[in-house]
Write a protein that holds these residues in place. Structure first.
Motif, PDB file in Angstrom:
ATOM      1  N   GLU A 121       0.823  -1.219   0.000  1.00 14.64           N
ATOM      2  CA  GLU A 121       0.000   0.000   0.000  1.00 14.64           C
ATOM      3  C   GLU A 121       0.854   1.266   0.000  1.00 14.64           C
ATOM      4  OE1 GLU A 121      -2.539  -0.362   3.376  1.00 14.64           O
ATOM      5  OE2 GLU A 121      -3.813  -1.899   2.455  1.00 14.64           O
ATOM      6  N   GLU A 122       2.002   1.199   0.645  1.00 11.12           N
ATOM      7  CA  GLU A 122       2.855   2.388   0.759  1.00 11.12           C
ATOM      8  C   GLU A 122       3.893   2.478  -0.356  1.00 11.12           C
ATOM      9  OE1 GLU A 122       4.407   2.650   4.714  1.00 11.12           O
ATOM     10  OE2 GLU A 122       2.416   2.731   5.634  1.00 11.12           O
ATOM     11  N   GLY A 123       3.709   1.658  -1.394  1.00 10.52           N
ATOM     12  CA  GLY A 123       4.584   1.766  -2.561  1.00 10.52           C
ATOM     13  C   GLY A 123       5.870   0.980  -2.470  1.00 10.52           C
ATOM     14  N   GLY A 124       5.947   0.091  -1.484  1.00 12.27           N
ATOM     15  CA  GLY A 124       7.180  -0.675  -1.299  1.00 12.27           C
ATOM     16  C   GLY A 124       7.501  -1.605  -2.450  1.00 12.27           C
ATOM     17  N   LEU A 125       6.462  -2.201  -3.030  1.00  6.92           N
ATOM     18  CA  LEU A 125       6.692  -3.128  -4.142  1.00  6.92           C
ATOM     19  C   LEU A 125       7.270  -2.397  -5.344  1.00  6.92           C
ATOM     20  CD1 LEU A 125       6.525  -5.851  -5.520  1.00  6.92           C
ATOM     21  CD2 LEU A 125       4.102  -5.416  -5.989  1.00  6.92           C
ATOM     22  N   GLU A 126       6.679  -1.243  -5.669  1.00  2.62           N
ATOM     23  CA  GLU A 126       7.202  -0.452  -6.794  1.00  2.62           C
ATOM     24  C   GLU A 126       8.657  -0.059  -6.559  1.00  2.62           C
ATOM     25  OE1 GLU A 126       4.269  -0.010  -5.445  1.00  2.62           O
ATOM     26  OE2 GLU A 126       2.740   0.455  -6.956  1.00  2.62           O
ATOM     27  N   ILE A 181      22.016  -5.064  -3.245  1.00  2.00           N
ATOM     28  CA  ILE A 181      20.646  -4.562  -3.402  1.00  2.00           C
ATOM     29  C   ILE A 181      19.823  -5.548  -4.229  1.00  2.00           C
ATOM     30  CG2 ILE A 181      19.260  -2.767  -4.539  1.00  2.00           C
ATOM     31  CD1 ILE A 181      21.319  -0.736  -3.545  1.00  2.00           C
ATOM     32  N   HIS A 182      20.424  -6.107  -5.267  1.00  2.00           N
ATOM     33  CA  HIS A 182      19.721  -7.113  -6.075  1.00  2.00           C
ATOM     34  C   HIS A 182      19.287  -8.292  -5.204  1.00  2.00           C
ATOM     35  CE1 HIS A 182      21.896  -5.725 -10.003  1.00  2.00           C
ATOM     36  NE2 HIS A 182      20.913  -4.916  -9.647  1.00  2.00           N
ATOM     37  N   ARG A 183      20.194  -8.744  -4.337  1.00  2.00           N
ATOM     38  CA  ARG A 183      19.901  -9.905  -3.488  1.00  2.00           C
ATOM     39  C   ARG A 183      18.791  -9.590  -2.488  1.00  2.00           C
ATOM     40  NH1 ARG A 183      24.611 -10.617  -1.774  1.00  2.00           N
ATOM     41  NH2 ARG A 183      24.508  -9.751   0.317  1.00  2.00           N
ATOM     42  N   VAL A 184      18.909  -8.454  -1.814  1.00  2.00           N
ATOM     43  CA  VAL A 184      17.926  -8.090  -0.784  1.00  2.00           C
ATOM     44  C   VAL A 184      16.556  -7.811  -1.411  1.00  2.00           C
ATOM     45  CG1 VAL A 184      17.342  -6.386   0.983  1.00  2.00           C
ATOM     46  CG2 VAL A 184      19.689  -7.224   0.795  1.00  2.00           C
ATOM     47  N   ALA A 185      16.551  -7.081  -2.525  1.00  2.00           N
ATOM     48  CA  ALA A 185      15.282  -6.751  -3.190  1.00  2.00           C
ATOM     49  C   ALA A 185      14.602  -8.014  -3.715  1.00  2.00           C
ATOM     50  CB  ALA A 185      15.528  -5.765  -4.331  1.00  2.00           C
ATOM     51  N   SER A 186      15.381  -8.927  -4.280  1.00  2.00           N
ATOM     52  CA  SER A 186      14.815 -10.184  -4.793  1.00  2.00           C
ATOM     53  C   SER A 186      14.216 -11.007  -3.661  1.00  2.00           C
ATOM     54  CB  SER A 186      15.889 -11.006  -5.512  1.00  2.00           C
ATOM     55  OG  SER A 186      16.390 -10.318  -6.631  1.00  2.00           O
ATOM     56  N   GLY A 187      14.897 -11.022  -2.513  1.00  2.00           N
ATOM     57  CA  GLY A 187      14.386 -11.756  -1.357  1.00  2.00           C
ATOM     58  C   GLY A 187      13.078 -11.172  -0.850  1.00  2.00           C
ATOM     59  N   ALA A 188      13.003  -9.839  -0.816  1.00  2.00           N
ATOM     60  CA  ALA A 188      11.769  -9.180  -0.367  1.00  2.00           C
ATOM     61  C   ALA A 188      10.624  -9.450  -1.341  1.00  2.00           C
ATOM     62  CB  ALA A 188      12.006  -7.676  -0.233  1.00  2.00           C
ATOM     63  N   ILE A 189      10.926  -9.430  -2.636  1.00  2.00           N
ATOM     64  CA  ILE A 189       9.898  -9.715  -3.648  1.00  2.00           C
ATOM     65  C   ILE A 189       9.442 -11.171  -3.542  1.00  2.00           C
ATOM     66  CG2 ILE A 189       9.488  -9.924  -6.141  1.00  2.00           C
ATOM     67  CD1 ILE A 189      11.371  -7.446  -6.428  1.00  2.00           C
ATOM     68  N   ALA A 190      10.384 -12.075  -3.253  1.00  2.00           N
ATOM     69  CA  ALA A 190      10.019 -13.487  -3.071  1.00  2.00           C
ATOM     70  C   ALA A 190       9.020 -13.639  -1.929  1.00  2.00           C
ATOM     71  CB  ALA A 190      11.272 -14.325  -2.801  1.00  2.00           C
ATOM     72  N   ASN A 191       9.234 -12.903  -0.838  1.00  2.00           N
ATOM     73  CA  ASN A 191       8.297 -12.951   0.292  1.00  2.00           C
ATOM     74  C   ASN A 191       6.931 -12.407  -0.102  1.00  2.00           C
ATOM     75  OD1 ASN A 191       9.953 -14.122   2.243  1.00  2.00           O
ATOM     76  ND2 ASN A 191      10.860 -12.165   2.816  1.00  2.00           N
ATOM     77  N   LEU A 192       6.923 -11.280  -0.805  1.00  2.00           N
ATOM     78  CA  LEU A 192       5.656 -10.684  -1.235  1.00  2.00           C
ATOM     79  C   LEU A 192       4.927 -11.593  -2.222  1.00  2.00           C
ATOM     80  CD1 LEU A 192       6.757  -6.953  -1.717  1.00  2.00           C
ATOM     81  CD2 LEU A 192       5.297  -7.856   0.102  1.00  2.00           C
ATOM     82  N   ALA A 193       5.689 -12.355  -3.001  1.00  3.60           N
ATOM     83  CA  ALA A 193       5.104 -13.210  -4.042  1.00  3.60           C
ATOM     84  C   ALA A 193       4.447 -14.467  -3.484  1.00  3.60           C
ATOM     85  CB  ALA A 193       6.175 -13.599  -5.069  1.00  3.60           C
ATOM     86  N   MET A 194       4.381 -14.598  -2.165  1.00  2.00           N
ATOM     87  CA  MET A 194       3.655 -15.723  -1.578  1.00  2.00           C
ATOM     88  C   MET A 194       2.155 -15.440  -1.510  1.00  2.00           C
ATOM     89  SD  MET A 194       6.155 -17.294   1.369  1.00  2.00           S
ATOM     90  CE  MET A 194       6.652 -15.788   2.173  1.00  2.00           C
ATOM     91  N   ASN A 195       1.776 -14.202  -1.799  1.00  5.35           N
ATOM     92  CA  ASN A 195       0.380 -13.768  -1.727  1.00  5.35           C
ATOM     93  C   ASN A 195      -0.196 -13.621  -3.137  1.00  5.35           C
ATOM     94  OD1 ASN A 195      -1.448 -11.264  -1.994  1.00  5.35           O
ATOM     95  ND2 ASN A 195      -1.667 -11.773   0.177  1.00  5.35           N
ATOM     96  N   ASP A 196      -1.398 -14.174  -3.366  1.00  5.95           N
ATOM     97  CA  ASP A 196      -2.001 -14.174  -4.709  1.00  5.95           C
ATOM     98  C   ASP A 196      -2.143 -12.776  -5.303  1.00  5.95           C
ATOM     99  OD1 ASP A 196      -2.173 -16.876  -4.550  1.00  5.95           O
ATOM    100  OD2 ASP A 196      -4.350 -17.006  -4.454  1.00  5.95           O
ATOM    101  N   ILE A 233       2.931  -7.958  -8.986  1.00  9.22           N
ATOM    102  CA  ILE A 233       4.330  -8.124  -9.402  1.00  9.22           C
ATOM    103  C   ILE A 233       4.413  -8.359 -10.907  1.00  9.22           C
ATOM    104  CG2 ILE A 233       6.321  -9.694  -9.256  1.00  9.22           C
ATOM    105  CD1 ILE A 233       5.509 -10.065  -6.241  1.00  9.22           C
ATOM    106  N   MET A 234       3.549  -9.237 -11.408  1.00  6.03           N
ATOM    107  CA  MET A 234       3.567  -9.543 -12.839  1.00  6.03           C
ATOM    108  C   MET A 234       3.135  -8.338 -13.674  1.00  6.03           C
ATOM    109  SD  MET A 234       4.751 -12.564 -13.292  1.00  6.03           S
ATOM    110  CE  MET A 234       4.299 -12.760 -15.013  1.00  6.03           C
ATOM    111  N   SER A 235       2.103  -7.633 -13.210  1.00  6.23           N
ATOM    112  CA  SER A 235       1.576  -6.505 -13.989  1.00  6.23           C
ATOM    113  C   SER A 235       2.574  -5.357 -14.077  1.00  6.23           C
ATOM    114  CB  SER A 235       0.258  -6.010 -13.382  1.00  6.23           C
ATOM    115  OG  SER A 235       0.484  -5.396 -12.123  1.00  6.23           O
TER     116      SER A 235
END
Length: 226
Positions: free
Chosen positions: A11-16, A30-45, A51-53
């Motif tokens: 909601e606060e723009g973290g994904l973007e 940064i690539h490693r940390v950002a990818s890990g955070a996105i992996a966590n977010l990608a557990m939610n439908d 993420i895909m859009s």
């Protein structure tokens, strides 16, 4: 990461912000940390769709081809593996290079990365199988347009128990789609399915393989012939 925290981040723009970092930063950490955070977010439908859009699969795939750092590759493979768990996104995921990136990362030789790749294959195959059974999709598996069966067969005897489990499940789920029958019969995957039905260390997977073999008349005939 708790669901509430995930919602707040999105909601606060973290994904973007995370996706922007993947696309613009040249810093491997940064690539490693950002990818890990996105992996966590990608557990939610819902997050998977977001993420895909926003081109997430393309960005993750680019990082996969850029880096040889095992930790970063593990995070990227984990993120793509989570995206593989949403059948509605499969066509876009393939078109955006996500599946190709998975197979490329499998060549890293790192057991943790390979386990994530295998998990992605299992997630993809399970969702496809479910979609086919419920009439949401038709036709041969999208995975078979790449080198999925060749890779899965080559790695069925992996020393990693988790990788073996994911690969065995992927083969069982792919075999449930009758449109994949010819590929299984001609590639050696059917032979592996028979072996899994007898030798898998997990009873639930042995039973799934046996059930899959029993339900397909061509598989039954082939097994009896051998």
């Amino acid at each position: 990461m708790a669901d509430k925290n995930q919602e707040q981040i999105v909601e606060e723009g973290g994904l973007e912000a995370l996706l922007m970092l993947l696309g613009t930063s040249t810093n491997p950490t940064i690539h490693r940390v950002a990818s890990g955070a996105i992996a966590n977010l990608a557990m939610n439908d819902l997050n998977q769709v977001l993420i895909m859009s926003k081109g997430g699969a393309q960005l993750l795939s680019k990082i996969a081809f850029k880096t040889d750092d095992p930790q970063t590759l593990r995070m990227v493979a984990g993120a793509i593996a989570n995206l593989c768990g949403n059948q509605k996104l499969h066509v876009m995921l393939k078109e955006d290079g996500g599946i190709k990136a998975l197979f490329m990362m499998a060549q890293s030789g790192n057991s943790d990365v390979i386990s994530q790749v295998a998990r992605g294959m299992a997630n993809f195959a399970k969702c496809e199988s479910r979609g086919t059974i419920y009439g949401h999709r038709k036709g041969r598996s999208l995975l078979l347009e790449d080198v999925a069966l060749t890779w899965l067969i080559a790695n069925t005897t992996s020393t990693s128990a988790s990788t073996r489990r994911h690969i065995e499940l992927a083969l069982c789920h792919l075999a449930q789609n009758e449109d994949n029958t010819q590929d299984f019969a001609s590639s050696g995957a059917l032979k592996e399915l028979v072996r899994i039905s007898c030798e898998s260390s997990r009873e639930d997977i042995r039973n799934l393989a046996k059930k899959t073999l029993k339900l397909n008349p061509i598989f039954r005939a082939e097994v009896q012939r051998v």
